[in-house]
Design an enzyme around this catalytic site. Structure first.
Site, PDB file in Angstrom:
ATOM      1  N   LYS A 138       0.844  -1.191   0.000  1.00  0.00           N
ATOM      2  CA  LYS A 138       0.000   0.000   0.000  1.00  0.00           C
ATOM      3  C   LYS A 138       0.880   1.240   0.000  1.00  0.00           C
ATOM      4  O   LYS A 138       1.986   1.156   0.533  1.00  0.00           O
ATOM      5  CB  LYS A 138      -0.969   0.017   1.185  1.00  0.00           C
ATOM      6  CG  LYS A 138      -0.412  -0.317   2.565  1.00  0.00           C
ATOM      7  CD  LYS A 138       0.715   0.425   3.175  1.00  0.00           C
ATOM      8  CE  LYS A 138       0.675   1.892   3.387  1.00  0.00           C
ATOM      9  NZ  LYS A 138       1.928   2.413   4.032  1.00  0.00           N
ATOM     10  N   TYR A 223      -4.370   4.346   6.224  1.00  0.00           N
ATOM     11  CA  TYR A 223      -4.891   3.423   7.246  1.00  0.00           C
ATOM     12  C   TYR A 223      -6.217   3.932   7.815  1.00  0.00           C
ATOM     13  O   TYR A 223      -7.106   3.144   8.131  1.00  0.00           O
ATOM     14  CB  TYR A 223      -3.875   3.243   8.383  1.00  0.00           C
ATOM     15  CG  TYR A 223      -2.703   2.375   8.011  1.00  0.00           C
ATOM     16  CD1 TYR A 223      -2.790   0.988   8.073  1.00  0.00           C
ATOM     17  CD2 TYR A 223      -1.498   2.932   7.596  1.00  0.00           C
ATOM     18  CE1 TYR A 223      -1.715   0.176   7.729  1.00  0.00           C
ATOM     19  CE2 TYR A 223      -0.417   2.135   7.255  1.00  0.00           C
ATOM     20  CZ  TYR A 223      -0.532   0.758   7.322  1.00  0.00           C
ATOM     21  OH  TYR A 223       0.538  -0.033   6.972  1.00  0.00           O
TER      22      TYR A 223
HETATM   23  P1  NAD Z   1      12.438   1.431   2.202  1.00  0.00           P
HETATM   24  O1  NAD Z   1      13.006   2.744   1.779  1.00  0.00           O
HETATM   25  O2  NAD Z   1      12.904   0.858   3.491  1.00  0.00           O
HETATM   26  O3  NAD Z   1      12.710   0.346   1.071  1.00  0.00           O
HETATM   27  C1  NAD Z   1      12.429   0.612  -0.273  1.00  0.00           C
HETATM   28  C2  NAD Z   1      13.250  -0.318  -1.135  1.00  0.00           C
HETATM   29  O4  NAD Z   1      13.008   0.000  -2.498  1.00  0.00           O
HETATM   30  C3  NAD Z   1      14.758  -0.173  -0.895  1.00  0.00           C
HETATM   31  O5  NAD Z   1      15.345  -1.446  -0.809  1.00  0.00           O
HETATM   32  C4  NAD Z   1      15.245   0.560  -2.137  1.00  0.00           C
HETATM   33  O6  NAD Z   1      16.573   0.233  -2.471  1.00  0.00           O
HETATM   34  C5  NAD Z   1      14.273   0.064  -3.177  1.00  0.00           C
HETATM   35  N1  NAD Z   1      14.159   0.940  -4.343  1.00  0.00           N
HETATM   36  C6  NAD Z   1      14.031   0.493  -5.594  1.00  0.00           C
HETATM   37  N2  NAD Z   1      14.006   1.506  -6.459  1.00  0.00           N
HETATM   38  C7  NAD Z   1      14.129   2.625  -5.737  1.00  0.00           C
HETATM   39  C8  NAD Z   1      14.172   4.000  -6.081  1.00  0.00           C
HETATM   40  N3  NAD Z   1      14.076   4.421  -7.357  1.00  0.00           N
HETATM   41  N4  NAD Z   1      14.277   4.884  -5.079  1.00  0.00           N
HETATM   42  C9  NAD Z   1      14.351   4.487  -3.806  1.00  0.00           C
HETATM   43  N5  NAD Z   1      14.318   3.189  -3.418  1.00  0.00           N
HETATM   44  C10 NAD Z   1      14.205   2.272  -4.389  1.00  0.00           C
HETATM   45  O7  NAD Z   1      10.864   1.596   2.195  1.00  0.00           O
HETATM   46  P2  NAD Z   1       9.818   0.643   2.908  1.00  0.00           P
HETATM   47  O8  NAD Z   1       9.481   1.175   4.227  1.00  0.00           O
HETATM   48  O9  NAD Z   1      10.270  -0.761   2.805  1.00  0.00           O
HETATM   49  O10 NAD Z   1       8.516   0.896   1.969  1.00  0.00           O
HETATM   50  C11 NAD Z   1       8.355   0.236   0.736  1.00  0.00           C
HETATM   51  C12 NAD Z   1       6.853   0.101   0.435  1.00  0.00           C
HETATM   52  O11 NAD Z   1       6.254  -0.677   1.457  1.00  0.00           O
HETATM   53  C13 NAD Z   1       6.072   1.415   0.389  1.00  0.00           C
HETATM   54  O12 NAD Z   1       5.085   1.358  -0.600  1.00  0.00           O
HETATM   55  C14 NAD Z   1       5.439   1.502   1.760  1.00  0.00           C
HETATM   56  O13 NAD Z   1       4.243   2.267   1.778  1.00  0.00           O
HETATM   57  C15 NAD Z   1       5.171   0.047   2.037  1.00  0.00           C
HETATM   58  N6  NAD Z   1       5.144  -0.262   3.476  1.00  0.00           N
HETATM   59  C16 NAD Z   1       4.077  -0.932   3.963  1.00  0.00           C
HETATM   60  C17 NAD Z   1       4.018  -1.239   5.316  1.00  0.00           C
HETATM   61  C18 NAD Z   1       2.860  -2.022   5.880  1.00  0.00           C
HETATM   62  O14 NAD Z   1       2.751  -2.107   7.081  1.00  0.00           O
HETATM   63  N7  NAD Z   1       2.019  -2.595   5.041  1.00  0.00           N
HETATM   64  C19 NAD Z   1       5.058  -0.847   6.163  1.00  0.00           C
HETATM   65  C20 NAD Z   1       6.144  -0.175   5.613  1.00  0.00           C
HETATM   66  C21 NAD Z   1       6.175   0.122   4.263  1.00  0.00           C
END
Ligand code: NAD
Length: 374
Positions: A138, A223
């Protein structure tokens, strides 16, 4: 408060006191691991090996119906780490350039997209074209137009599109939904959803509109939107919204810091919600009906989800959300199981239509009418 929010704050140097959270994989009901299972297993590759990708991978260790078998990442060193940690064969590893080749890989059934929001649209469509089922984090997209295109691509390719709505499987949340359906609260009149945390590092992708698609609303406000819908049990028919910004340097044009919004439901209930990147201790749902109430605090963090109703404490089992989510999603994909609350692309389209309406209400200052079931 969730450890995700803790992590996001910690990496940015903000000093905030927050509670200790359950270790991923430690809180799954033991019976899941103890029972023998000989049925089909969903073989999953994770795309995006960041904070949440790591959490999902750890949680999947306790799954029986879902197994992590592949990765898609732009960082070779991360692939090496993950290969060692999760015993992933080199033939199941891809990068962002070559992952279309996954179509020839018979050992991967589904890909879980866990990358920045604005990348989901293209990545999901490419995966659908490669013939893989997709689980997408999401917000599924950054607007309703994109969401529709993703749904169409997955329908055309005859693959399933699911969205990481982990709360839709959380036992105390489902108990409140069960009570509401049973009429325990009577006619629902009011919902309040407060969702927020204080975000740190101004350079992170969450504060870059090109990657996030917006601000707190995309990340955490969603949320409250989604929660309002499953708690009230209806889809809203109107929206009003107001934005406030205390820091225009950090929260640039198109990146919302704080939005208050109100929704009206066909049965007469109203919702009052807050989405913010500037306040901690905001993770609360309150549902009020003519015969009773439910309060959940915390309501959407990684857990334990706690709360009470007019009948007493909510005391369903504490679970690791991502383990249960992946078990259930494997059953949805492999056995066509129907979840109690939908987790498909159409569910996400409703939330994105509401987000579009919230942004429109903010800029126009007017009430926006909605028909999500048209
Ligand atoms: P994060 O920054 O920790 O990780 C993102 C990942 O994407 C990294 O490994 C990064 O290297 C990669 N990536 C690939 N292409 C990229 C680019 N062009 N720019 C930047 N990063 C790039 O983020 P996250 O917290 O893991 O969030 C990722 C997704 O998961 C989002 O859509 C977020 O909303 C979702 N999320 C959902 C929940 C949940 O509880 N459902 C919790 C956290 C995050």
């Amino acid at each position: 408060m969730s450890s995700r929010r803790h992590f996001l704050q910690k990496i940015t140097g903000s000093v905030i006191a927050i509670s200790v959270l359950p270790k991923t994989g430690m809180t799954m009901e033991p019976h899941l691991q103890d029972l023998p299972y000989e049925g089909p297993v969903l073989r999953v590759a994770i795309m995006g090996l960041g904070g949440y990708g790591n959490r999902v991978a750890e949680a999947m260790k306790a799954c029986k119906k879902a197994k992590l078998v592949g990765v898609i990442s732009g960082t070779p060193s991360k692939i090496l780490d993950w290969r060692a940690k999760y015993t992933i064969p080199v033939k199941n590893c891809y990068n962002y350039e070559n992952f279309d080749e996954i179509k020839d890989n018979k050992d991967i059934d589904a890909v879980y997209v866990i990358t920045p929001n604005a990348l989901h649209h293209d990545q999901v469509i490419r995966l659908a074209k490669a013939g893989k089922h997709v689980i997408c984090e999401k917000p599924m997209a950054i607007n309703a137009i994109e969401a529709r295109e993703m749904i169409d691509a997955c329908e055309k390719a005859r693959v399933k599109l699911l969205v990481g709505y982990r709360m839709h499987f959380e036992p105390n949340t489902l108990e409140v939904i069960r009570m509401r359906k049973a009429g325990d609260f009577g006619k629902i009149r009011f919902f309040q959803g407060l969702c927020g945390f204080k975000i740190g590092d101004p350079t992170q992708w969450r504060l870059n509109k090109a990657l996030s698609g917006g601000g707190s609303m995309m990340d955490i406000g969603i949320y409250a939107i989604n929660g309002a819908r499953y708690m009230v049990g209806e889809d809203p028919v109107w929206i009003t919204a107001q934005e406030t910004k205390t820091n225009t340097e950090k929260f640039k044009e198109g990146v919302d810091e704080t939005i208050q919004f109100q929704m009206g439901f066909p049965g007469g209930a109203v919702a009052s919600c807050l989405s913010t990147y500037s306040l901690n201790n905001l993770d609360r749902f309150f549902l009020d009906g003519e015969d009773g109430f439910a309060e959940m605090l915390p309501s959407t963090g990684y857990g334990p989800i706690k709360g009470h109703t007019h009948k007493g404490e909510l005391n369903k089992p504490i679970v690791t959300h991502q383990t249960l989510q992946m078990e259930e999603m494997a059953a949805i994909i492999l056995e066509n199981k129907q979840p109690i609350v939908p987790v498909d692309g159409k569910e996400a389209l409703k939330d994105l239509t509401i987000i579009d309406a919230i942004y429109l209400a903010v800029t126009s200052g007017k009430r926006v009418e909605l028909n999500l079931n048209s």
